[in-house]
Design an enzyme around this catalytic site. Structure first.
Site, PDB file in Angstrom:
ATOM      1  N   ASP A 178     -32.115 -25.830 -10.519  1.00  0.00           N
ATOM      2  CA  ASP A 178     -33.028 -25.605  -9.389  1.00  0.00           C
ATOM      3  C   ASP A 178     -33.412 -24.128  -9.272  1.00  0.00           C
ATOM      4  O   ASP A 178     -32.661 -23.253  -9.684  1.00  0.00           O
ATOM      5  CB  ASP A 178     -32.346 -26.095  -8.096  1.00  0.00           C
ATOM      6  CG  ASP A 178     -33.350 -26.354  -6.987  1.00  0.00           C
ATOM      7  OD1 ASP A 178     -34.571 -26.355  -7.256  1.00  0.00           O
ATOM      8  OD2 ASP A 178     -32.911 -26.555  -5.830  1.00  0.00           O
ATOM      9  N   GLY A 179     -34.597 -23.887  -8.702  1.00  0.00           N
ATOM     10  CA  GLY A 179     -35.013 -22.519  -8.389  1.00  0.00           C
ATOM     11  C   GLY A 179     -36.096 -21.953  -9.299  1.00  0.00           C
ATOM     12  O   GLY A 179     -36.410 -20.764  -9.211  1.00  0.00           O
ATOM     13  N   ASN A 180     -36.698 -22.787 -10.127  1.00  0.00           N
ATOM     14  CA  ASN A 180     -37.766 -22.295 -11.013  1.00  0.00           C
ATOM     15  C   ASN A 180     -38.936 -21.719 -10.206  1.00  0.00           C
ATOM     16  O   ASN A 180     -39.491 -20.673 -10.546  1.00  0.00           O
ATOM     17  CB  ASN A 180     -38.316 -23.427 -11.881  1.00  0.00           C
ATOM     18  CG  ASN A 180     -37.315 -23.943 -12.886  1.00  0.00           C
ATOM     19  OD1 ASN A 180     -36.276 -23.330 -13.088  1.00  0.00           O
ATOM     20  ND2 ASN A 180     -37.621 -25.067 -13.514  1.00  0.00           N
ATOM     21  N   GLU A 218     -15.924 -31.971  -9.717  1.00  0.00           N
ATOM     22  CA  GLU A 218     -15.799 -30.647  -9.093  1.00  0.00           C
ATOM     23  C   GLU A 218     -17.197 -30.041  -8.958  1.00  0.00           C
ATOM     24  O   GLU A 218     -17.977 -30.068  -9.915  1.00  0.00           O
ATOM     25  CB  GLU A 218     -14.933 -29.733  -9.980  1.00  0.00           C
ATOM     26  CG  GLU A 218     -13.508 -30.178 -10.115  1.00  0.00           C
ATOM     27  CD  GLU A 218     -12.748 -30.112  -8.793  1.00  0.00           C
ATOM     28  OE1 GLU A 218     -13.011 -29.202  -7.997  1.00  0.00           O
ATOM     29  OE2 GLU A 218     -11.895 -30.995  -8.570  1.00  0.00           O
ATOM     30  N   SER A 266     -36.725 -35.464 -10.670  1.00  0.00           N
ATOM     31  CA  SER A 266     -36.146 -36.517  -9.828  1.00  0.00           C
ATOM     32  C   SER A 266     -37.203 -37.554  -9.459  1.00  0.00           C
ATOM     33  O   SER A 266     -38.412 -37.293  -9.567  1.00  0.00           O
ATOM     34  CB  SER A 266     -35.559 -35.904  -8.546  1.00  0.00           C
ATOM     35  OG  SER A 266     -36.599 -35.580  -7.645  1.00  0.00           O
ATOM     36  N   THR A 267     -36.736 -38.712  -8.989  1.00  0.00           N
ATOM     37  CA  THR A 267     -37.685 -39.751  -8.548  1.00  0.00           C
ATOM     38  C   THR A 267     -38.489 -39.268  -7.335  1.00  0.00           C
ATOM     39  O   THR A 267     -39.524 -39.844  -7.014  1.00  0.00           O
ATOM     40  CB  THR A 267     -36.943 -41.056  -8.179  1.00  0.00           C
ATOM     41  OG1 THR A 267     -35.809 -40.736  -7.377  1.00  0.00           O
ATOM     42  CG2 THR A 267     -36.482 -41.808  -9.415  1.00  0.00           C
ATOM     43  N   HIS A 289     -41.203 -22.845 -14.420  1.00  0.00           N
ATOM     44  CA  HIS A 289     -40.791 -24.053 -15.150  1.00  0.00           C
ATOM     45  C   HIS A 289     -40.714 -23.782 -16.662  1.00  0.00           C
ATOM     46  O   HIS A 289     -39.825 -24.264 -17.346  1.00  0.00           O
ATOM     47  CB  HIS A 289     -41.759 -25.208 -14.880  1.00  0.00           C
ATOM     48  CG  HIS A 289     -41.721 -25.686 -13.455  1.00  0.00           C
ATOM     49  ND1 HIS A 289     -40.546 -25.936 -12.796  1.00  0.00           N
ATOM     50  CD2 HIS A 289     -42.720 -25.953 -12.561  1.00  0.00           C
ATOM     51  CE1 HIS A 289     -40.810 -26.338 -11.553  1.00  0.00           C
ATOM     52  NE2 HIS A 289     -42.116 -26.345 -11.386  1.00  0.00           N
ATOM     53  N   ARG A 309     -45.932 -21.110 -10.081  1.00  0.00           N
ATOM     54  CA  ARG A 309     -44.716 -21.918 -10.234  1.00  0.00           C
ATOM     55  C   ARG A 309     -44.498 -22.399 -11.670  1.00  0.00           C
ATOM     56  O   ARG A 309     -43.373 -22.473 -12.143  1.00  0.00           O
ATOM     57  CB  ARG A 309     -44.768 -23.132  -9.301  1.00  0.00           C
ATOM     58  CG  ARG A 309     -44.619 -22.799  -7.828  1.00  0.00           C
ATOM     59  CD  ARG A 309     -44.693 -24.061  -6.977  1.00  0.00           C
ATOM     60  NE  ARG A 309     -43.643 -24.996  -7.322  1.00  0.00           N
ATOM     61  CZ  ARG A 309     -42.385 -24.943  -6.839  1.00  0.00           C
ATOM     62  NH1 ARG A 309     -42.046 -24.014  -5.978  1.00  0.00           N
ATOM     63  NH2 ARG A 309     -41.504 -25.827  -7.212  1.00  0.00           N
ATOM     64  N   LEU A 337     -22.663 -32.088 -29.355  1.00  0.00           N
ATOM     65  CA  LEU A 337     -22.976 -32.118 -27.921  1.00  0.00           C
ATOM     66  C   LEU A 337     -24.026 -33.186 -27.597  1.00  0.00           C
ATOM     67  O   LEU A 337     -25.050 -33.285 -28.274  1.00  0.00           O
ATOM     68  CB  LEU A 337     -23.526 -30.746 -27.492  1.00  0.00           C
ATOM     69  CG  LEU A 337     -24.012 -30.668 -26.044  1.00  0.00           C
ATOM     70  CD1 LEU A 337     -22.846 -30.353 -25.107  1.00  0.00           C
ATOM     71  CD2 LEU A 337     -25.114 -29.651 -25.876  1.00  0.00           C
TER      72      LEU A 337
HETATM   73  C1  IPE Z   1     -33.604 -31.357  -7.546  1.00  0.00           C
HETATM   74  O1  IPE Z   1     -34.311 -30.234  -7.155  1.00  0.00           O
HETATM   75  C2  IPE Z   1     -34.279 -31.985  -8.723  1.00  0.00           C
HETATM   76  C3  IPE Z   1     -34.242 -31.222  -9.963  1.00  0.00           C
HETATM   77  C4  IPE Z   1     -33.666 -30.074 -10.156  1.00  0.00           C
HETATM   78  C5  IPE Z   1     -34.910 -31.845 -11.060  1.00  0.00           C
HETATM   79  P1  IPE Z   1     -35.393 -30.296  -5.962  1.00  0.00           P
HETATM   80  O2  IPE Z   1     -35.937 -28.923  -5.857  1.00  0.00           O
HETATM   81  O3  IPE Z   1     -36.351 -31.376  -6.229  1.00  0.00           O
HETATM   82  O4  IPE Z   1     -34.488 -30.687  -4.723  1.00  0.00           O
HETATM   83  P2  IPE Z   1     -34.736 -30.497  -3.176  1.00  0.00           P
HETATM   84  O5  IPE Z   1     -36.075 -31.059  -2.857  1.00  0.00           O
HETATM   85  O6  IPE Z   1     -34.671 -29.034  -2.896  1.00  0.00           O
HETATM   86  O7  IPE Z   1     -33.601 -31.231  -2.534  1.00  0.00           O
HETATM   87  C1  IPE Z   2     -36.351 -27.024 -10.310  1.00  0.00           C
HETATM   88  O1  IPE Z   2     -37.038 -25.965  -9.754  1.00  0.00           O
HETATM   89  C2  IPE Z   2     -37.209 -27.829 -11.253  1.00  0.00           C
HETATM   90  C3  IPE Z   2     -37.634 -29.127 -10.714  1.00  0.00           C
HETATM   91  C4  IPE Z   2     -37.255 -29.652  -9.586  1.00  0.00           C
HETATM   92  C5  IPE Z   2     -38.552 -29.887 -11.530  1.00  0.00           C
HETATM   93  P1  IPE Z   2     -37.969 -26.141  -8.471  1.00  0.00           P
HETATM   94  O2  IPE Z   2     -39.345 -26.444  -8.919  1.00  0.00           O
HETATM   95  O3  IPE Z   2     -37.385 -27.109  -7.526  1.00  0.00           O
HETATM   96  O4  IPE Z   2     -37.893 -24.677  -7.887  1.00  0.00           O
HETATM   97  P2  IPE Z   2     -37.798 -24.268  -6.348  1.00  0.00           P
HETATM   98  O5  IPE Z   2     -36.633 -25.028  -5.774  1.00  0.00           O
HETATM   99  O6  IPE Z   2     -39.088 -24.654  -5.717  1.00  0.00           O
HETATM  100  O7  IPE Z   2     -37.561 -22.805  -6.372  1.00  0.00           O
HETATM  101 MG    MG Z   3     -36.103 -26.974  -5.985  1.00  0.00          MG
END
Ligand code: IPE
Ligand code: IPE
Ligand code: MG
Length: 256
Positions: A36-38, A223, A81-82, A53, A49, A147
């Site tokens: 998360d956090g891209n 964990e 995610s879905t 990614h 954005r 792996l």
């Molecule tokens: C979870 O991240 C899904 C993936 C990393 C693929 P999200 O960015 O979609 O999650 P929420 O919306 O912050 O819970």
């Molecule tokens: C995770 O990064 C990748 C996916 C969920 C596809 P985000 O796109 O959720 O990045 P933030 O959370 O908005 O920073």
């Molecule tokens: Mg996110």
């Protein structure tokens, strides 16, 4: 007085010893990561954005190498995610072509590194071009026994459990199972992860502390490890911190 007596020096030495990974004890076999956090990584740099990614995709390859180095057996990565279909179409389209790009750039290396590619999630609902690229990668790596890189794509735990229940109900109707025979191990066999052991360690980057519909059933005794680092910045050092923390956890599984 010698500088070796200063407490700060001693502490530094101790830390160094603590920060070495001992490969003979207690390493996680299956690590799951919510990458998360891209988007925030990109925003911080004034970039769109999708740049986050793309950087995140390149980081997958780096982290696969680190996991390999530490003899991790399974790395499950949450890629889409879905619920991510709720995002603007442009972003979804970009995310759906990333697997193809990843495979195009990195498949030769992954084959050489003995990585086996698998996926979990609602595969049929992916665009054809995404499916084709992934099927190609799965096929090319199916005989590798290193792996397992398990990519969670269009994955949602609730959907996974619902489809498992539907299939079980069908099999009960077809007299394959008596209702009383349905237990935890039967349900596990109907999940996308049927061939994989439950994750030992689940990492989420970017500071969020939730599962976001990831491996709800499978993480009953996993964990958890959280870091504020955004996924594109998650590197070998941070990964190793997670591994060392894991090595110092006491897993009890309800026992003493
Ligand atoms: C979870 O991240 C899904 C993936 C990393 C693929 P999200 O960015 O979609 O999650 P929420 O919306 O912050 O819970
Ligand atoms: C995770 O990064 C990748 C996916 C969920 C596809 P985000 O796109 O959720 O990045 P933030 O959370 O908005 O920073
Ligand atoms: Mg996110």
């Amino acid at each position: 007085m010698s500088i070796f007596k200063f407490p700060f020096f001693k502490k530094k030495q101790t830390n160094k010893i603590e920060h070495e990974i001992n490969h003979t004890i207690n390493l996680p076999e299956h690590i799951a990561i919510i990458m998360d956090g891209n988007g925030r990584w990109a925003k911080k740099r004034g970039l769109p954005r999708f740049a986050g990614h793309k950087e995140g995709m390149d980081n997958v390859k780096k982290i696969v190498q680190v996991a390999n180095k530490h003899h991790i057996k399974i790395l499950t990565l949450y890629a889409f995610s879905t619920e991510n279909w709720k995002r603007p179409k442009k972003e979804v389209d970009y995310l759906m072509q990333l697997p193809k790009e990843f495979i195009h750039i990195y498949l030769p290396d992954l084959i050489k590194e003995n990585v086996q590619i698998k996926t979990i999630g609602a595969f049929d609902l992916l665009p054809d071009h995404t499916k084709r690229a992934i099927e190609h990668a799965i096929d090319k790596t199916k005989d590798n026994d290193g792996l397992i890189l398990n990519i969670a794509l269009n994955y949602g735990s609730r959907h996974e459990i619902v489809q498992a229940i539907q299939h079980i109900a069908e099999d009960v109707q077809n007299k394959k199972y008596e209702i009383d025979a349905i237990d935890e191990s039967v349900l596990s066999k109907y999940l996308f992860t049927s061939e994989l052991k439950d994750p030992d360690l689940l990492i989420r980057t970017s500071g969020e502390k939730r599962l976001s519909n990831f491996l709800l059933w499978q993480s009953a005794y996993t964990e958890f490890w959280f870091t504020d680092v955004y996924w594109p910045d998650f590197n070998e050092d941070v990964f190793e911190q997670a591994l060392i923390d894991y090595q110092n956890r006491k897993r009890r599984f309800g026992g003493l």
